[in-house]
Write a protein that holds these residues in place. Sequence first.
Motif, PDB file in Angstrom:
ATOM      1  N   ASN A  80       0.801  -1.223   0.000  1.00 31.74           N
ATOM      2  CA  ASN A  80       0.000   0.000   0.000  1.00 31.74           C
ATOM      3  C   ASN A  80       0.838   1.280   0.000  1.00 31.74           C
ATOM      4  N   ALA A  81       2.154   1.170  -0.195  1.00 30.56           N
ATOM      5  CA  ALA A  81       2.969   2.385  -0.286  1.00 30.56           C
ATOM      6  C   ALA A  81       2.771   3.012  -1.660  1.00 30.56           C
ATOM      7  N   ALA A  82       2.587   4.321  -1.691  1.00 27.66           N
ATOM      8  CA  ALA A  82       2.415   5.010  -2.971  1.00 27.66           C
ATOM      9  C   ALA A  82       3.761   5.176  -3.651  1.00 27.66           C
ATOM     10  N   SER A  83       3.835   4.822  -4.928  1.00 27.65           N
ATOM     11  CA  SER A  83       5.059   4.974  -5.714  1.00 27.65           C
ATOM     12  C   SER A  83       4.767   5.888  -6.878  1.00 27.65           C
ATOM     13  N   SER A  84       5.814   6.424  -7.462  1.00 29.04           N
ATOM     14  CA  SER A  84       5.623   7.282  -8.621  1.00 29.04           C
ATOM     15  C   SER A  84       6.780   7.114  -9.574  1.00 29.04           C
ATOM     16  N   ILE A  85       6.514   7.335 -10.839  1.00 30.67           N
ATOM     17  CA  ILE A  85       7.555   7.343 -11.862  1.00 30.67           C
ATOM     18  C   ILE A  85       7.498   8.690 -12.559  1.00 30.67           C
ATOM     19  N   GLY A  86       8.670   9.212 -12.874  1.00 29.82           N
ATOM     20  CA  GLY A  86       8.730  10.497 -13.562  1.00 29.82           C
ATOM     21  C   GLY A  86       9.246  10.318 -14.967  1.00 29.82           C
ATOM     22  N   LEU A  87       8.466  10.692 -15.962  1.00 29.44           N
ATOM     23  CA  LEU A  87       8.849  10.538 -17.359  1.00 29.44           C
ATOM     24  C   LEU A  87       8.736  11.874 -18.071  1.00 29.44           C
ATOM     25  N   PRO A  88       9.818  12.397 -18.606  1.00 27.87           N
ATOM     26  CA  PRO A  88       9.749  13.663 -19.345  1.00 27.87           C
ATOM     27  C   PRO A  88       8.775  13.537 -20.517  1.00 27.87           C
ATOM     28  N   PRO A  89       7.912  14.512 -20.720  1.00 24.97           N
ATOM     29  CA  PRO A  89       6.932  14.429 -21.794  1.00 24.97           C
ATOM     30  C   PRO A  89       7.536  14.599 -23.181  1.00 24.97           C
ATOM     31  N   SER A  90       8.735  15.154 -23.268  1.00 23.47           N
ATOM     32  CA  SER A  90       9.411  15.304 -24.558  1.00 23.47           C
ATOM     33  C   SER A  90      10.787  14.660 -24.480  1.00 23.47           C
ATOM     34  N   LEU A  91      11.406  14.507 -25.619  1.00 26.98           N
ATOM     35  CA  LEU A  91      12.647  13.734 -25.720  1.00 26.98           C
ATOM     36  C   LEU A  91      13.795  14.383 -24.957  1.00 26.98           C
ATOM     37  N   PRO A  92      14.372  13.666 -23.963  1.00 25.69           N
ATOM     38  CA  PRO A  92      15.518  14.220 -23.228  1.00 25.69           C
ATOM     39  C   PRO A  92      16.808  14.113 -24.048  1.00 25.69           C
ATOM     40  N   LYS A  93      17.765  14.960 -23.714  1.00 28.77           N
ATOM     41  CA  LYS A  93      19.039  14.957 -24.422  1.00 28.77           C
ATOM     42  C   LYS A  93      19.852  13.700 -24.137  1.00 28.77           C
ATOM     43  N   TYR A  94      19.596  13.047 -22.997  1.00 28.89           N
ATOM     44  CA  TYR A  94      20.399  11.874 -22.641  1.00 28.89           C
ATOM     45  C   TYR A  94      19.792  10.568 -23.156  1.00 28.89           C
ATOM     46  N   SER A  95      18.819  10.659 -24.042  1.00 29.73           N
ATOM     47  CA  SER A  95      18.228   9.438 -24.594  1.00 29.73           C
ATOM     48  C   SER A  95      19.236   8.718 -25.484  1.00 29.73           C
ATOM     49  N   LYS A  96      19.009   7.429 -25.671  1.00 32.88           N
ATOM     50  CA  LYS A  96      19.876   6.603 -26.511  1.00 32.88           C
ATOM     51  C   LYS A  96      19.060   6.022 -27.659  1.00 32.88           C
ATOM     52  N   PRO A  97      19.706   5.764 -28.820  1.00 31.10           N
ATOM     53  CA  PRO A  97      18.987   5.112 -29.917  1.00 31.10           C
ATOM     54  C   PRO A  97      18.595   3.690 -29.543  1.00 31.10           C
ATOM     55  N   LEU A  98      17.438   3.283 -29.973  1.00 27.73           N
ATOM     56  CA  LEU A  98      16.936   1.931 -29.697  1.00 27.73           C
ATOM     57  C   LEU A  98      16.747   1.204 -31.013  1.00 27.73           C
ATOM     58  N   ASN A  99      17.544   0.183 -31.256  1.00 31.09           N
ATOM     59  CA  ASN A  99      17.423  -0.597 -32.475  1.00 31.09           C
ATOM     60  C   ASN A  99      16.215  -1.521 -32.395  1.00 31.09           C
ATOM     61  N   LYS A 100      15.493  -1.624 -33.494  1.00 32.29           N
ATOM     62  CA  LYS A 100      14.331  -2.505 -33.510  1.00 32.29           C
ATOM     63  C   LYS A 100      14.733  -3.970 -33.424  1.00 32.29           C
ATOM     64  N   ASP A 101      15.986  -4.274 -33.753  1.00 31.55           N
ATOM     65  CA  ASP A 101      16.481  -5.649 -33.609  1.00 31.55           C
ATOM     66  C   ASP A 101      17.356  -5.780 -32.359  1.00 31.55           C
ATOM     67  N   LEU A 102      16.932  -5.129 -31.280  1.00 26.96           N
ATOM     68  CA  LEU A 102      17.676  -5.195 -30.015  1.00 26.96           C
ATOM     69  C   LEU A 102      17.859  -6.632 -29.543  1.00 26.96           C
ATOM     70  N   ILE A 103      16.824  -7.459 -29.684  1.00 22.49           N
ATOM     71  CA  ILE A 103      16.848  -8.826 -29.177  1.00 22.49           C
ATOM     72  C   ILE A 103      17.230  -9.791 -30.290  1.00 22.49           C
ATOM     73  N   GLY A 104      18.361 -10.477 -30.117  1.00 22.54           N
ATOM     74  CA  GLY A 104      18.786 -11.525 -31.026  1.00 22.54           C
ATOM     75  C   GLY A 104      18.963 -12.824 -30.284  1.00 22.54           C
ATOM     76  N   LEU A 105      19.236 -13.893 -31.019  1.00 22.74           N
ATOM     77  CA  LEU A 105      19.489 -15.198 -30.426  1.00 22.74           C
ATOM     78  C   LEU A 105      20.882 -15.675 -30.819  1.00 22.74           C
ATOM     79  N   SER A 106      21.578 -16.248 -29.850  1.00 22.18           N
ATOM     80  CA  SER A 106      22.887 -16.858 -30.053  1.00 22.18           C
ATOM     81  C   SER A 106      22.703 -18.369 -29.967  1.00 22.18           C
ATOM     82  N   ILE A 107      23.096 -19.091 -30.999  1.00 22.08           N
ATOM     83  CA  ILE A 107      22.826 -20.523 -31.102  1.00 22.08           C
ATOM     84  C   ILE A 107      24.121 -21.315 -31.022  1.00 22.08           C
ATOM     85  N   GLU A 108      24.154 -22.330 -30.157  1.00 22.00           N
ATOM     86  CA  GLU A 108      25.284 -23.262 -30.166  1.00 22.00           C
ATOM     87  C   GLU A 108      25.335 -23.967 -31.519  1.00 22.00           C
ATOM     88  N   MET A 109      26.471 -23.889 -32.172  1.00 16.77           N
ATOM     89  CA  MET A 109      26.596 -24.355 -33.544  1.00 16.77           C
ATOM     90  C   MET A 109      26.390 -25.859 -33.681  1.00 16.77           C
TER      91      MET A 109
END
Length: 533
Positions: free
Chosen positions: A18-47
């Motif tokens: 029952n503790a109140a929590s909060s998250i703060g999210l800037p409504p516009s793009l911050p300068k410290y943002s990083k690029p996010l690749n759409k293929d961020l998730i890949g798989l590594s397969i044992e050959m």
Amino acid sequence: MLLSFLAASALVAPSMVNAASSIGLPPSLPKYSKPLNKDLIGLSIEMDRWTSWAGDAIGKPNPFVNQVLSNLASLTGTAVPFRVGANSEDRGILELDKQVSNVTFPAATPLVPYPEAEHIGIGRDFYGLSANLPDGTPFTWGINLRVNNETETVGQAAQLVSLDLNQYKGCFSHFLPPRNLQYDTFYGSKKQQLSKVKLKLIEIGNETLNFAPVQIDYYNNPRLRRFYPGYDVFAYTKQWADFGGKVVDLFAKEQSPPKLQIGAYVDYPVFLWNFVSTFGTGVRDTKAGQHLENFNTHNYQGVFLNNATVDPKSGALMDRSATRTAMARHAQQASQSREIGLEYILGEANSFANHGVPGVSNSAEAAIWLLDWALNGAANGVARMFFHEGIGFEYNLIQPVPVTGKKNRPTIQAPYYGAVMVNEAIAILQTYAAYGIYEGERLARVAVINSQLYLPGMNRTAEAVNIQNYAGDKKASIKRFTPPSANATEGLNWAGVSYETADGKPTGQVVESWLNGTSFTMQPTEAVLICFK
């Protein structure tokens, strides 16, 4: 396409009922943002188990694998990247008298019931099976460096590219079968068959620090050991540059040649093989170094040594401090890589090395960890990460074939839901983490994670989470991942949709609720995705 991304600065109270929590999210793009690749998730397969994933023959894919990969690709519009190699890449030898492969395995043990192969004979169609994966799949293929034989290493690259080895009988005669045929893959005789996938990168050697005489041999199998006295990062980079320069020569005339990647280190726990030690040798200035695309290392949160490695009821994998500590060194190397024009990737990663911890690596806890780890990595400059897979491994996202002692059919495992959530999100502190995904300057989605441990018998009271800097004036939907418990391995769903079907096709209706006002509720061991319309 790149989406702008950040790890939001979170204003978070300690997790209490029952503790109140909060998250703060800037409504516009911050300068410290990083690029996010759409293929961020890949798989590594044992050959060594490559045919279990790709199918036994060109044109005969594994339909379950392609379906569950297509599920992930449908969320981002981008195929899942594949890296094929790992430990077994340094046990592969060309045997072109074989059609596909000739693989031998050591005896299983209670600790390692599905060991990597001792020997992989690479046949004529081995690399060509890449054609069986979904359209657009980008490949990183590993070739053997540990063999310490330039002819073999370059020969494997030639088989990948477009050389007619018969032209080089003086160098490659021991590879050739009695027939006078051209054996090549992506740029030669199989080019048309492979036209819908791409050879993006070649990895020369895996975890090469283990070539040194001092290492921890978790497998305790002398037949898999091959150490070289005096082998260090200087010896590695020289060997890599020498062999890599000749690999570069093979595809010098191609219009879209593959690039190289360097590193593939898992230098736990001392981390002496790293960005600084590697590029301090001058390797970037070599012919091979000028064809680099990335610097890559490996990451596991720990090592499975026995059944007491980690208690499945401890919640240790979701521990926020452990995740942040592990990511800190990657953040530094990501920044250093960008300074010399390279991407930084995790070429192999997962929960616990040695194939994972039963009851943890295959549980809902692992799905929430994967979501947090991947988005936190992207927030810290990691361009891409490949989650390691084998056959029968506890931490697999996908089991591509029936596994003795598990299911009698192919199946996904709990961490797969983590990848689903990451990919849909693409469309930091204490108990909570929040990540904002921006499209242009607009905040489009927010992923929020509550990693407080929940197990059967514990209290699972929901608590309110307030969104700061949000007036409640935008329509927003909420999707939830609410597993039965952190150690649940089945019966999971993402927003009402389950992927645990026999054919890998998703089933169930999407369940969404609407954000009412500026707050929503969350339970322990839960993740939500808020989508602003």
